[in-house]
Design a protein around this motif. Sequence first.
Motif, PDB file in Angstrom:
ATOM      1  N   LEU A  99      25.650  36.704  15.597  1.00 49.14           N
ATOM      2  CA  LEU A  99      26.974  36.027  15.253  1.00 49.14           C
ATOM      3  C   LEU A  99      26.768  35.198  14.001  1.00 49.14           C
ATOM      4  CD1 LEU A  99      28.418  35.442  18.684  1.00 49.14           C
ATOM      5  CD2 LEU A  99      28.891  37.155  17.184  1.00 49.14           C
ATOM      6  N   ASN A 100      26.781  35.781  12.914  1.00 50.51           N
ATOM      7  CA  ASN A 100      26.761  35.380  11.488  1.00 50.51           C
ATOM      8  C   ASN A 100      26.929  36.281  10.580  1.00 50.51           C
ATOM      9  OD1 ASN A 100      24.432  36.847  11.506  1.00 50.51           O
ATOM     10  ND2 ASN A 100      23.231  35.200  12.614  1.00 50.51           N
ATOM     11  N   GLN A 101      27.074  36.079   9.145  1.00 52.63           N
ATOM     12  CA  GLN A 101      26.916  37.251   8.212  1.00 52.63           C
ATOM     13  C   GLN A 101      25.752  37.917   8.354  1.00 52.63           C
ATOM     14  OE1 GLN A 101      29.624  37.579   7.085  1.00 52.63           O
ATOM     15  NE2 GLN A 101      30.955  35.706   6.859  1.00 52.63           N
ATOM     16  N   ASN A 102      25.622  39.034   9.175  1.00 52.23           N
ATOM     17  CA  ASN A 102      24.540  39.319   9.782  1.00 52.23           C
ATOM     18  C   ASN A 102      23.556  40.277   8.878  1.00 52.23           C
ATOM     19  OD1 ASN A 102      23.271  41.373  12.455  1.00 52.23           O
ATOM     20  ND2 ASN A 102      23.021  39.330  11.939  1.00 52.23           N
ATOM     21  N   GLY A 128      20.154  38.417  28.304  1.00 51.51           N
ATOM     22  CA  GLY A 128      20.866  39.027  27.334  1.00 51.51           C
ATOM     23  C   GLY A 128      22.258  38.620  27.015  1.00 51.51           C
ATOM     24  N   VAL A 129      22.551  37.432  26.945  1.00 49.99           N
ATOM     25  CA  VAL A 129      23.656  36.905  26.798  1.00 49.99           C
ATOM     26  C   VAL A 129      23.945  36.717  25.163  1.00 49.99           C
ATOM     27  CG1 VAL A 129      25.062  34.763  26.872  1.00 49.99           C
ATOM     28  CG2 VAL A 129      23.940  35.474  29.002  1.00 49.99           C
ATOM     29  N   LEU A 130      25.348  37.159  24.851  1.00 52.86           N
ATOM     30  CA  LEU A 130      25.604  36.951  23.176  1.00 52.86           C
ATOM     31  C   LEU A 130      25.803  35.456  23.104  1.00 52.86           C
ATOM     32  CD1 LEU A 130      26.914  38.483  20.746  1.00 52.86           C
ATOM     33  CD2 LEU A 130      29.223  38.079  21.743  1.00 52.86           C
ATOM     34  N   THR A 131      25.346  35.246  21.956  1.00 60.69           N
ATOM     35  CA  THR A 131      25.114  33.518  21.968  1.00 60.69           C
ATOM     36  C   THR A 131      25.468  33.374  20.433  1.00 60.69           C
ATOM     37  OG1 THR A 131      23.184  33.436  23.144  1.00 60.69           O
ATOM     38  CG2 THR A 131      23.454  31.760  21.583  1.00 60.69           C
ATOM     39  N   ALA A 132      26.486  32.375  20.437  1.00 57.97           N
ATOM     40  CA  ALA A 132      26.899  31.774  19.063  1.00 57.97           C
ATOM     41  C   ALA A 132      26.166  30.495  18.802  1.00 57.97           C
ATOM     42  CB  ALA A 132      28.198  31.507  19.055  1.00 57.97           C
ATOM     43  N   VAL A 133      26.028  29.846  17.665  1.00 62.34           N
ATOM     44  CA  VAL A 133      25.280  28.690  17.330  1.00 62.34           C
ATOM     45  C   VAL A 133      26.599  27.862  16.565  1.00 62.34           C
ATOM     46  CG1 VAL A 133      23.643  27.492  15.946  1.00 62.34           C
ATOM     47  CG2 VAL A 133      22.984  29.675  17.250  1.00 62.34           C
ATOM     48  N   ARG A 134      26.561  26.574  17.086  1.00 64.96           N
ATOM     49  CA  ARG A 134      27.782  25.628  16.354  1.00 64.96           C
ATOM     50  C   ARG A 134      27.092  24.515  15.970  1.00 64.96           C
ATOM     51  NH1 ARG A 134      32.743  24.680  20.170  1.00 64.96           N
ATOM     52  NH2 ARG A 134      32.730  26.855  19.931  1.00 64.96           N
ATOM     53  N   CYS A 135      27.575  23.965  14.853  1.00 61.67           N
ATOM     54  CA  CYS A 135      27.489  22.850  13.811  1.00 61.67           C
ATOM     55  C   CYS A 135      28.681  22.020  14.114  1.00 61.67           C
ATOM     56  CB  CYS A 135      26.768  22.741  12.881  1.00 61.67           C
ATOM     57  SG  CYS A 135      26.869  21.422  11.995  1.00 61.67           S
ATOM     58  N   GLY A 136      29.400  22.383  13.141  1.00 57.61           N
ATOM     59  CA  GLY A 136      30.915  21.832  12.784  1.00 57.61           C
ATOM     60  C   GLY A 136      32.064  22.618  13.103  1.00 57.61           C
ATOM     61  N   GLY A 137      31.554  23.966  13.603  1.00 58.65           N
ATOM     62  CA  GLY A 137      32.880  24.767  13.963  1.00 58.65           C
ATOM     63  C   GLY A 137      33.590  25.237  13.037  1.00 58.65           C
ATOM     64  N   HIS A 138      33.294  25.209  11.786  1.00 59.68           N
ATOM     65  CA  HIS A 138      34.150  25.605  10.503  1.00 59.68           C
ATOM     66  C   HIS A 138      34.021  27.042  10.070  1.00 59.68           C
ATOM     67  CE1 HIS A 138      35.673  21.533  10.637  1.00 59.68           C
ATOM     68  NE2 HIS A 138      36.117  21.495   9.420  1.00 59.68           N
ATOM     69  N   SER A 139      33.136  27.556  10.832  1.00 55.27           N
ATOM     70  CA  SER A 139      33.042  29.347  10.245  1.00 55.27           C
ATOM     71  C   SER A 139      34.417  29.630  10.001  1.00 55.27           C
ATOM     72  CB  SER A 139      32.264  29.946  11.364  1.00 55.27           C
ATOM     73  OG  SER A 139      32.524  31.244  11.059  1.00 55.27           O
ATOM     74  N   LEU A 140      34.695  30.158   9.231  1.00 55.78           N
ATOM     75  CA  LEU A 140      36.031  30.732   8.704  1.00 55.78           C
ATOM     76  C   LEU A 140      35.938  32.074   9.654  1.00 55.78           C
ATOM     77  CD1 LEU A 140      35.781  29.947   5.117  1.00 55.78           C
ATOM     78  CD2 LEU A 140      37.912  29.578   6.154  1.00 55.78           C
ATOM     79  N   ALA A 141      35.158  32.768   9.757  1.00 58.70           N
ATOM     80  CA  ALA A 141      34.979  33.917  10.472  1.00 58.70           C
ATOM     81  C   ALA A 141      35.212  33.906  11.835  1.00 58.70           C
ATOM     82  CB  ALA A 141      33.893  34.928  10.025  1.00 58.70           C
ATOM     83  N   GLY A 142      34.912  32.425  12.459  1.00 58.04           N
ATOM     84  CA  GLY A 142      34.906  32.456  13.833  1.00 58.04           C
ATOM     85  C   GLY A 142      33.596  32.795  14.498  1.00 58.04           C
ATOM     86  N   PHE A 143      32.294  32.634  13.798  1.00 56.34           N
ATOM     87  CA  PHE A 143      30.746  33.104  14.063  1.00 56.34           C
ATOM     88  C   PHE A 143      30.501  32.050  14.979  1.00 56.34           C
ATOM     89  CE2 PHE A 143      30.320  35.945  10.082  1.00 56.34           C
ATOM     90  CZ  PHE A 143      30.754  36.816  10.856  1.00 56.34           C
ATOM     91  N   SER A 144      31.027  30.856  15.133  1.00 57.00           N
ATOM     92  CA  SER A 144      30.396  29.585  15.986  1.00 57.00           C
ATOM     93  C   SER A 144      31.177  29.698  17.286  1.00 57.00           C
ATOM     94  CB  SER A 144      30.517  28.487  15.450  1.00 57.00           C
ATOM     95  OG  SER A 144      31.694  28.242  14.765  1.00 57.00           O
ATOM     96  N   THR A 145      31.719  30.901  17.872  1.00 56.33           N
ATOM     97  CA  THR A 145      32.147  30.850  19.324  1.00 56.33           C
ATOM     98  C   THR A 145      32.233  32.571  19.490  1.00 56.33           C
ATOM     99  OG1 THR A 145      33.928  30.420  20.723  1.00 56.33           O
ATOM    100  CG2 THR A 145      34.739  31.119  18.550  1.00 56.33           C
ATOM    101  N   CYS A 146      32.560  32.804  20.577  1.00 57.77           N
ATOM    102  CA  CYS A 146      32.508  34.331  21.051  1.00 57.77           C
ATOM    103  C   CYS A 146      32.965  34.195  22.508  1.00 57.77           C
ATOM    104  CB  CYS A 146      31.011  34.730  21.342  1.00 57.77           C
ATOM    105  SG  CYS A 146      29.871  33.659  22.354  1.00 57.77           S
TER     106      CYS A 146
END
Length: 466
Positions: free
Chosen positions: A453-456, A66-84
Amino acid sequence: MTAAIDETFSSLKGRFRGDLLRPHDEAYAQAHGIWNAMAARKPGLIARCADVADVQSAVLAAAAAGVLTAVRCGGHSLAGFSTCDGGLVIDLSRMRQVSVDREARRGHFAGGCLLGSIDKATQKHGLVFPSGVVSHTGAAGLVLGGGFGWLTRLHGLSCDNVEGFTLVAADGSVVHANAKQNAELFWALRGGGGNFGVVTEFEVKLHPVTSVALCQAICFGDDISSLVRHWRSFMPEAPDQLKWNLNLRIAPSTDDIPAHLRGRPVASESILWIGDPEQGRPYLDHVLSFCKPVAVTRKVVSYLALQTMADDEFPHGRRYYTKSGYFKALDDNSIEQMVQALSTVPSPETQIELAYLGGAPARVAPAETAFGDRSSPFVLNLLANWQDASDDAANVAWIRNLFQALRPSMTPGVYVNFMSGDEDDRVPEAYRERWDRLVEVKSHYDPNNFFRLNQNIPPRKTSGKK
Ligand SMILES: Cc1cc2nc3c(=O)[nH]c(=O)nc-3n(C[C@H](O)[C@H](O)[C@H](O)COP(=O)(O)OP(=O)(O)OC[C@H]3O[C@@H](n4cnc5c(N)ncnc54)[C@H](O)[C@@H]3O)c2cc1C
């Protein structure tokens, strides 16, 4: 979250082939940052996957704990969705393989590729995959949201050039999606972002391009508004080979800018002809005849030079905030509002970016892919870019105020990849008539909203994990 992260770590340790990085590990310091310092967070565990099996293990372990999970490719999400904060990051940066079939003009690239990795590999064969304009951007996030850049008018959005996806779904299974297999998922992945799983491979169409004719120039004073008005009128009739982008900004203090213009508001224009430079010459001459451009440069540049020329303007680790939208028609009042706003811009690196789509993307039927909007050709991106956290409030307020002033003249809709993290309410606006169909696909492939963690796009029913 700590116990759940420990459980995830224990479950992965021993069988994970990539790197498992926790905050006390030396490599964590380098690995945890993403491009936008405004979105800095501290994940509890970074799972840097070596292969598809690692991605499957990470998804299953995180889902079980049940862990909150982010997915990262280049880490350029302006919104910061690729981290948590405190959760897991599934980091694909070790998965950057690219293969090219020159004869068939087809390529495969892995889910962690940067645009630059793809450009370098495809250019060895004189081919290109149409993508974005900064080579350190991640390809996966860009393509899944749509993807536009220099070649868009001629060859379509990035997602229009994808023929197949391989992804790890929320239940850990490997799923293939193309026109024949899982066609609804194939539809949703072309514009619907990271909602449906971790894409580990893209199969794409490639096109022959090795160099382009490029003009750059700036206009200032009253010519700024007048140039935007010419651009607005000219672009709807322009051939697809012509891409003409405008950036309204403060002129930097660099050698290529005449001394008397440095620090003053300008319109900086980049005009591109893709194809035979001789054929493009009359068009470029015509565009340069508008207003009185200065600091004009004209050259033929290699595709790789084109794709890297803006890299240094958008470095990692600065603070960025954006708001974006479309215009069906760009009225004089909106143009004036943009130009006037330059007189109060808090940061000289901030830009009002204007692009015109039309061309190939507009010829794809709206229902053919999930991508948000093909009918409004004028794309506006207000991109604030500054250094110090003490300037956050002023920069964010400037963008919000200008956006609010322009909003009544804009068409509803927004490109998901240009959205900030405070715009959840605009996600349905981005997809509009495609929303219900996207919810259906999401509900099928990710019923518990594991990938959130994306534009959900929330699934129709959740089982309490959200
Ligand atoms: C400097 C800069 C230049 C840009 N230029 C352009 C441009 O020219 N054209 C354009 O269209 N956009 C452009 N963008 C916007 C860009 O499309 C988005 O920021 C995009 O999210 C970047 O992708 P990424 O892989 O680096 O994102 P990441 O931050 O790594 O990921 C963002 C989100 O994408 C999803 N994601 C990432 N990888 C995967 C995967 N393998 N499988 C499933 N989901 C995944 C996840 O939901 C994740 O939260 C630019 C952004 C920046 C910062």
